[in-house]
Design a protein around this motif. Structure first.
Motif, PDB file in Angstrom:
ATOM      1  N   ARG A  24       0.844  -1.191   0.000  1.00 45.73           N
ATOM      2  CA  ARG A  24       0.000   0.000   0.000  1.00 45.73           C
ATOM      3  C   ARG A  24       0.887   1.252   0.000  1.00 45.73           C
ATOM      4  O   ARG A  24       1.758   1.412   0.851  1.00 45.73           O
ATOM      5  CB  ARG A  24      -0.897  -0.021   1.224  1.00 45.73           C
ATOM      6  CG  ARG A  24      -1.901   1.123   1.255  1.00 45.73           C
ATOM      7  CD  ARG A  24      -2.792   0.997   2.465  1.00 45.73           C
ATOM      8  NE  ARG A  24      -3.785   2.075   2.496  1.00 45.73           N
ATOM      9  CZ  ARG A  24      -4.622   2.278   3.505  1.00 45.73           C
ATOM     10  NH1 ARG A  24      -4.591   1.466   4.557  1.00 45.73           N
ATOM     11  NH2 ARG A  24      -5.489   3.272   3.462  1.00 45.73           N
ATOM     12  N   PRO A  34       1.467  -5.132   2.969  1.00 46.05           N
ATOM     13  CA  PRO A  34       1.181  -5.849   1.709  1.00 46.05           C
ATOM     14  C   PRO A  34      -0.302  -5.814   1.391  1.00 46.05           C
ATOM     15  O   PRO A  34      -1.156  -5.919   2.265  1.00 46.05           O
ATOM     16  CB  PRO A  34       1.665  -7.267   1.997  1.00 46.05           C
ATOM     17  CG  PRO A  34       1.569  -7.410   3.464  1.00 46.05           C
ATOM     18  CD  PRO A  34       1.847  -6.060   4.067  1.00 46.05           C
ATOM     19  N   ASN A  35      -0.620  -5.678   0.119  1.00 46.29           N
ATOM     20  CA  ASN A  35      -2.027  -5.712  -0.325  1.00 46.29           C
ATOM     21  C   ASN A  35      -2.184  -6.425  -1.665  1.00 46.29           C
ATOM     22  O   ASN A  35      -3.075  -6.112  -2.440  1.00 46.29           O
ATOM     23  CB  ASN A  35      -2.584  -4.301  -0.406  1.00 46.29           C
ATOM     24  CG  ASN A  35      -1.874  -3.462  -1.465  1.00 46.29           C
ATOM     25  OD1 ASN A  35      -0.846  -3.863  -2.010  1.00 46.29           O
ATOM     26  ND2 ASN A  35      -2.418  -2.286  -1.763  1.00 46.29           N
ATOM     27  N   ASP A  77      -5.637  -5.215  -2.724  1.00 47.84           N
ATOM     28  CA  ASP A  77      -6.432  -6.384  -2.285  1.00 47.84           C
ATOM     29  C   ASP A  77      -7.420  -6.852  -3.355  1.00 47.84           C
ATOM     30  O   ASP A  77      -8.502  -7.353  -3.040  1.00 47.84           O
ATOM     31  CB  ASP A  77      -7.190  -6.059  -0.996  1.00 47.84           C
ATOM     32  CG  ASP A  77      -6.266  -5.696   0.151  1.00 47.84           C
ATOM     33  OD1 ASP A  77      -5.096  -6.127   0.109  1.00 47.84           O
ATOM     34  OD2 ASP A  77      -6.703  -5.006   1.075  1.00 47.84           O
ATOM     35  N   MET A 128      -0.418 -10.604   0.637  1.00 50.04           N
ATOM     36  CA  MET A 128      -1.131 -10.151   1.822  1.00 50.04           C
ATOM     37  C   MET A 128      -1.505 -11.334   2.730  1.00 50.04           C
ATOM     38  O   MET A 128      -1.806 -11.153   3.909  1.00 50.04           O
ATOM     39  CB  MET A 128      -2.394  -9.397   1.421  1.00 50.04           C
ATOM     40  CG  MET A 128      -3.466 -10.233   0.760  1.00 50.04           C
ATOM     41  SD  MET A 128      -4.935  -9.271   0.387  1.00 50.04           S
ATOM     42  CE  MET A 128      -5.983 -10.513  -0.315  1.00 50.04           C
TER      43      MET A 128
END
Length: 461
Positions: A24, A34-35, A77, A128
């Motif tokens: 992100r 993390p995404n 995401d 993620m």
């Protein structure tokens, strides 16, 4: 439409999408983390039985079928999109086999039945999913799995209730065109039918069934003569077989009985199960003169085997109703009484076409008397034919001599019994008379004789 009943195809399911590695990044947000999203699943390859199809022609020219892959994962995401499954339509009754091993995977014998031949790959996980308290910035993701791939062989077996069998040009196409709305090619030369034909037969009381007409089978079909056995698979699912005999066939060694034997021999070579199915025998082409002349010996020959023959003429329609009634009874009720007949007793000495003789009521009694006489004769013969030794012969002679000596003695008691039956009074009288006679005849003593003499002399004085 061209008829295709066997093809070889290659199917490949879609691969799964890879997971994304993303972090992100926004203003005033430090260490967003993390995404990366997950990848989408790949599409699978499935087969569905469609009753509207009757051939595998679509797979003859397109032999490679690949499903789509799943989309890869994205940042923020976002997961990848999964691919749609590939559905292949095949006719009802299709067999799916593994080309390499020959294993039967599925038999799509019912409408709407589905089978997944190759499963699509699963999508990979994004980074993620790997974030933890100790690993807050994973810089890796999972790759998507590959989809399955396989080489298949599709075989079509038509779903029919009644199958037509016979030599080429026996009248099968004419038969199915008369009882149904099927319009196959009809001509006056052999092997007119090159592909199977299906026809819907509308019977009485709103009953109906499907009839299949396959190309003719000749002697040596198991070795590939003619069209071989390649179309016999279409009648393996049939419950009843109609064997059409060409009564007017002319040629080298052509005879109705030999045609019947040859076709049953070829059926046994192909499948013992197929040869054991109920078989209705129909003698066709009775509108010809030579056919009627052959009907008598042929009917008698099969009657000796317990098989009933239905004489018909597909051209004029003669005898068709009785034949269809028997076929429908076997198909719907399972009874086979009408297609069998009582065979004559063995050893009767009857020839095909000879008139039957009336059995007399006295024959069983005569046979019983003959059997009894033969039994007694058989029982006496061994006694007369036994070898006699010298010692036994001497004993037998001695026994005979003793028997001859005893025979007169054995007769005396009979005479005594007759005497014993005389009255008791007579016996007493006879005994008294005998006693008196004995007393009178007693000899006179000397002394008594002297006394009597002295008395006589004194009296004279």
């Amino acid at each position: 439409m061209k008829f295709v009943d066997e093809v070889r195809i290659y199917v490949k399911a879609g691969d799964g999408g890879n997971g994304a590695v993303s972090f992100r990044r926004e203003k005033f947000i430090e260490r967003g983390g993390p995404n990366g999203g997950d990848g989408g699943n790949g599409g699978s390859v499935s087969f569905v039985a469609n009753p509207q199809l009757t051939t595998l022609l679509d797979y003859r020219y397109q032999q490679h079928h690949r499903a789509k892959n799943g989309e890869h994962g994205m940042g923020s995401d976002c997961n990848g999109r999964g691919a749609d499954d590939m559905v292949l339509q095949v006719p009802v009754g299709t067999l799916i086999r593994n080309e390499q091993t020959g294993e039967l995977l599925v038999d799509l014998g019912e409408p709407g039945q589905e089978f997944m031949a190759a499963k699509g790959g699963r999508g990979g996980l994004g980074n993620m999913n790997y974030a933890t308290s100790t690993r807050q910035t994973p810089r890796f993701a999972q790759d998507g799995a590959q989809g399955e791939e396989i080489t298949l062989r599709l075989e079509l077996k038509l779903l029919a209730d009644v199958g037509l069998l016979g030599f080429p040009n026996a009248g099968k196409s004419t038969f199915i065109s008369r009882v149904s709305r099927a319009r196959p090619k009809v001509a006056d030369y052999p092997f007119t039918t090159l592909v199977p034909n299906l026809g819907m037969v509308q019977y009485k009381d709103h009953l109906s069934f499907v009839m299949a007409d396959i190309p003719g089978i000749i002697e040596g079909a198991s070795e590939g003569v003619g069209l071989g056995h390649q179309f016999l698979r279409h009648v393996e699912r049939c419950k009843v077989l109609v064997h059409l005999i060409d009564m007017g066939a002319m040629g080298d060694g052509r005879d109705p009985l030999s045609d019947f034997n040859i076709l049953n021999k070829e059926l046994k070579k192909y499948s013992a199960e197929l040869s054991g199915k109920p078989q209705v025998v129909a003698a066709n082409k009775l509108d010809l003169t030579e056919a009627r002349e052959r009907l008598g010996p042929f009917t008698e020959a099969l009657r000796r085997r317990g098989i009933r023959v239905y004489p018909v003429s597909c051209a004029t329609g003669e005898g068709m109703q009785a034949l269809m009634d028997s076929v429908a009874e076997v198909l719907f009720t399972g009874k086979t009484d009408k297609i069998h007949t009582e065979a004559p007793p063995k050893g009767s000495g009857k020839r095909p076409g000879a008139p039957a003789k009336k059995a007399s009521a006295t024959r069983p009694a005569k046979k019983a008397v003959k059997k009894a006489s033969t039994r007694t004769a058989a029982a006496r013969k061994p006694v007369a034919k036994k070898p006699v030794s010298k010692a036994s012969a001497k004993k037998a002679v001695a026994k005979k001599a003793a028997g001859l000596a005893r025979k007169p003695m054995a007769k005396k008691p009979v005479a005594k019994k007759a005497v014993a039956k005389k009255p008791v009074a007579k016996k007493a009288s006879t005994r008294g008379s005998v006693a008196r006679k004995a007393v009178a005849k007693k000899p006179v003593r000397k002394a008594s004789a002297k006394k009597s003499a002295a008395k006589k002399s004194g009296g004279r004085r």
